[in-house]
Design an enzyme around this catalytic site. Structure first.
Site, PDB file in Angstrom:
ATOM      1  CG  ASN A   1      -1.974   1.041   1.156  1.00 57.31           C
ATOM      2  OD1 ASN A   1      -1.774   2.083   0.548  1.00 57.31           O
ATOM      3  ND2 ASN A   1      -3.106   0.762   1.768  1.00 57.31           N
ATOM      4  CG  ASP A   2       3.060   2.635  -3.637  1.00 55.29           C
ATOM      5  OD1 ASP A   2       4.095   2.276  -3.073  1.00 55.29           O
ATOM      6  OD2 ASP A   2       2.826   2.442  -4.842  1.00 55.29           O
ATOM      7  CB  CYS A   3      -1.635   5.485   0.144  1.00 55.45           C
ATOM      8  SG  CYS A   3      -1.687   5.825  -1.612  1.00 55.45           S
TER       9      CYS A   3
END
Ligand code: BGC
Ligand code: NOJ
Length: 811
Positions: free
Chosen positions: A482-484
């Site tokens: 999850n890049d966020c």
């Protein structure tokens, strides 16, 4: 509501109105020359790299939408129209667009004239071909003008869209008979040019946009088309284009066909010029000659068809369930090839300028296409591994043109290393080609640091094992899958990258998701070691995996689901005590896929919590409750309005993780119900809500917290393609490549009483018929290979060219 229909026999989606809820596109090309083409002939072309070698322009956020592309204007009597409706938008008497495998056919009719535009990129060549057929179905002779038009990009798409002070002065073209050459910067450091051509000499041409469209004209109303015709303009600076005017006189019933092309060619430096300042066009002339007539065009199109026939022949399903067969046999595998080629770089949502190829993305894409083109998978693995750092961590992205790691995003995404094991493991299971592990591969693209691929995997595993936090869970770094989820970044200023602000490595923030990955792919690593006779190393890896499993079941377990992470202050993310974001999908999927808590019951509880808390009628949302305000300590995830993207959107990529997880527990009914929920073919009749193409997956569908619940975005380039193919082909239908052979282990819904999968595997073909008379969800009672009963459920590896009949009985 539908905007078209599937034509499975031709492997096409047929769009019957140009007014689709969004442009519905197709990808042409699967080697080095690519074009995106929408259902109204919008799109763009590039060579290998959508940023660095862009051939034609595209303005993504334009209004009206989708104005640039490969448009044709027809002027017939007083009426101007396009066979694809755009950009003039004259109402047509008939319209269709057939998106097929690597080709698109757009057809429009108006006032008794039928015009068909066929586009594809031939195998083994760097050009886009476009054949235009005009048929006069009226009772009278017609004299019709035809204008193809495209706008060149000055190669580097980013610079082209921003550096106008220079670019308005550098555009250059050459005109040579029926060909228009684009040669901006060829005079200096570029050794490549583009050519647009037709196989018939035009009446006139234009190469300056201002001349063709008019100074204040637009693609919707080009002055040349609506007025006196092409002007013979030669572009000097400003906007070089290729436009031609062809005049055709058609008797009633007569048909004419013209072939156009857009090619990309490179010359060696010492062979650049034919005369001072004049491009050496030898290669272009040879290219034009290759497609000079209809027979050549047809042959190239047939070769493309054959190519796809071969690729899709590797895994074929007959289930009697039309939508399922269609997804498995055609569209899901097709999308897997597109994601292999593009990673996340170029679509109608990904500009091709922002991102290179993702390390984790490309590794996951491998899972979906390795069976079709193992040789290219091999090359891809080695390319990706060559960007890895010596300590096992990785550049997050690399540029496809240079194959070098991309410093813009740097490294420190701590899930990356383990994905290399996942991709390589999939390759080994598919091919049995252990020699790949002996390949000597650079670290950080530096040949002096090169080591066998095996050493790269060892360091991948080693990186995670040696970067643990206070709970014995892996440190998250800049983010994990999850890049966020940016737990170490603390970004406060607009415009900063959420991912790479702040330190790359906090000593505290940990990821339960990476822990799940470590268990799953750590086991795969141990199996690889054991296979190679490295028994001690395998045992040591298993000990580390067991310790991780324990850490997950203690510090990563929340009582009814797996926690998501610990933040930089050591506080739980994704737990009951959290005000928002109490439960996340990713660790439920990954930990159960890894088998964590399978025996002790946590896995089943976690999946029940997914059902109770995250499931919606359009799919499973990423988290709940959605974050309602920005949280500095969590990063980008809380920047999105509730229900979008990572903040509680239905992130399609991790839905198949839950599907796989359900099959891990033997829940075939439930697995298929979830599979169906996000499969595009099953969403076709809600296209007005879903909006993106009904033949491919999108990255996300707005979640229940969003005002536009059910609306999809970011179609095509998503790891969803690979993971859903894996979930249906391996987890549900149960045809699983293993290191030792093909395993048959279906986990199906009870309505699926009989199905057949034809699978080419390591050179042999298995026709596997699964009978399930009692509607069991799981379990195989008997397997016969060519009539002989087998013990166990792994089919032996057969000789190349062998064919076997496999009868499987469930129950
Ligand atoms: C998106 C993510 C993506 C990331 C890549 C974010 O804005 O929400 O889906 O992985 O950018 O940089
Ligand atoms: C899209 C990115 O390409 C991918 O790498 C990432 O895992 C997902 N977004 C989730 O953030």
């Amino acid at each position: 509501m539908q905007y078209g229909f599937f034509d499975d026999a031709r492997r096409e989606y047929v769009i019957t109105t140009p007014r689709t809820p969004l442009p519905w596109i197709n990808y042409l090309g699967s080697e080095s020359f690519f074009a995106l083409c929408s259902n109204t002939a919008g799109g763009y072309a590039f060579y290998r790299d959508a940023r660095l070698r862009r051939l034609t322009r595209y303005r993504y956020n334009n209004a009206p939408l989708d104005q640039e592309g490969f448009h044709l204007y027809i002027r017939d009597g007083g009426c101007v129209w396009n066979p694809g409706w755009q950009p003039v938008q004259t109402e047509l008497d008939a319209y269709s667009c057939r998106h097929g495998l690597g080709y698109t056919v757009i057809r429009g009719e108006k006032n008794g004239l039928a015009v068909t535009q066929e586009l594809f990129v031939p195998q083994g060549d760097d050009c886009l071909l476009m054949r235009v057929s005009l048929r006069n179905d009226s009772g009278a002779v017609k004299t019709t003008d035809l204008f193809p038009y495209l706008e060149f990009c000055l190669w580097d798409a980013m610079d082209d869209g921003s550096n106008f002070q220079r670019n308005y002065s550098i555009g250059e073209v050459e005109i040579d008979g029926a060909a228009i050459y684009h040669k901006t910067e060829y005079r200096e450091r570029r050794d490549h040019y583009a050519v647009f051509w037709s196989n018939r000499k035009p009446l006139a041409f234009d190469t300056a946009r201002e001349a063709f469209l008019g100074l204040y004209g637009s693609p919707a109303r080009p002055e040349a088309v609506f007025g006196a015709g092409c002007t013979g303009s030669v572009a000097h600076g400003w906007q070089p284009i290729a436009a031609q005017q062809h005049r055709l006189t058609l008797a009633p019933g007569a048909e004419e066909r013209l072939i156009f092309g857009l090619g990309y060619l490179e010359n060696a430096r010492e062979e650049k010029w034919e005369a001072p300042g004049v491009i050496n066009k030898q290669k272009a002339r040879a290219m034009l000659a290759r497609y000079a007539d209809n027979a050549a065009f047809d042959a190239a199109l047939a070769a493309l068809g054959q190519h796809w026939e071969t690729l899709l022949g590797v895994y074929r399903l007959r289930s009697g369930e039309e939508k399922l067969d269609r997804m498995v046999n055609i569209w899901n595998q097709y999308q897997c090839m597109v994601t292999f080629n593009m990673s996340r770089s170029a679509s109608y949502f990904e500009s091709g300028m922002g991102r290179g190829m993702g390390f984790r993305d490309s590794c996951q894409d491998l899972l979906g296409f390795v069976h079709m083109i193992p040789e290219r998978a091999r090359e891809r693995i080695l390319d990706i591994a060559a960007t890895q750092f010596p300590d096992g961590s990785a550049y997050h992205q690399y540029q496809p043109l240079t194959k070098k790691g991309n410093l813009a995003v740097g490294s420190g995404f701590n899930d990356d290393p383990l994905w290399l094991i996942a991709g390589t493991d999939a390759y080994l299971r598919e091919t049995g080609d252990w020699s790949i592990l002996d390949e000597i591969v650079d670290f950080d693209n530096d040949p002096t640091l090169a080591q066998p691929l095996l050493e790269h995997l060892r360091r991948s595993f080693g990186f995670t094992r040696t970067h643990l936090g206070p709970h014995g869970l892996p440190l998250i770094g800049r983010a994990d899958w999850n890049d966020c989820l940016n737990l170490n970044c603390f970004s406060e200023h607009p415009g900063e990258s959420f991912q790479i602000t702040g330190p790359s490595e906090g000593p505290v923030a940990e990821s339960v998701f990476i822990a799940g990955m470590f268990v799953k792919y750590g086991r795969a690593w141990a199996d690889i070691c054991r296979h190679l006779g490295l028994a001690d190393e395998a045992a040591e890896a298993e000990r580390a995996v067991a310790a991780m499993e324990k850490a997950v079941l203690t510090s990563g377990w929340d009582g009814a689901w797996f926690r998501r992470a610990y933040d930089a202050f050591g506080r739980v993310v994704g737990g009951r005590e959290c005000e928002e974001g109490q439960i996340f999908i990713e660790p439920q999927g990954m930990c159960v896929m890894a088998g964590i808590g399978k025996e002790s019951g946590e896995a089943a509880l976690a999946l029940q919590s997914v059902e109770d808390r995250l499931e919606t009628k359009y799919g499973i949302v990423l988290l709940q409750p959605a974050y309602t305000r920005y949280r500095l300590e969590l990063g980008e995830i809380s920047s999105y309005p509730p229900g979008y993207k990572e903040n509680a959107g239905i992130f399609c990529h991790n839905n198949p993780w839950i599907v796989c997880a359900e099959t891990e527990l033997g829940h075939g009914e439930r697995a298929f119900a979830l599979y169906r929920r996000t499969a595009p073919a099953y969403l076709e009749d809600i296209s007005e809500i879903h909006r993106t193409e009904p033949y491919v997956y999108s990255q996300m569908i707005a979640g229940k917290d969003a005002p536009s619940f059910g609306e999809a975005k970011n179609s095509w380039l998503t790891g969803t393609a690979a993971w859903t193919f894996l979930s249906i082909s391996q987890a549900i239908l149960g045809i699983k490549p293993t290191l030792d052979g093909l395993q048959v282990d279906p986990c199906v819904p009870s309505f699926l009483r009989r199905f057949t999968v034809t699978r080419r595997y390591r050179g042999a073909e298995y026709e596997i018929t699964v009978e399930n008379p009692d509607g069991a969800e799981h379990g195989v009672s008997e397997i016969r290979l060519d009539g002989r009963a087998l013990s166990g459920n792994i089919l032996p590896v057969l000789e190349k060219g062998a064919r076997a009949q496999v009868q499987v009985r469930m129950g």
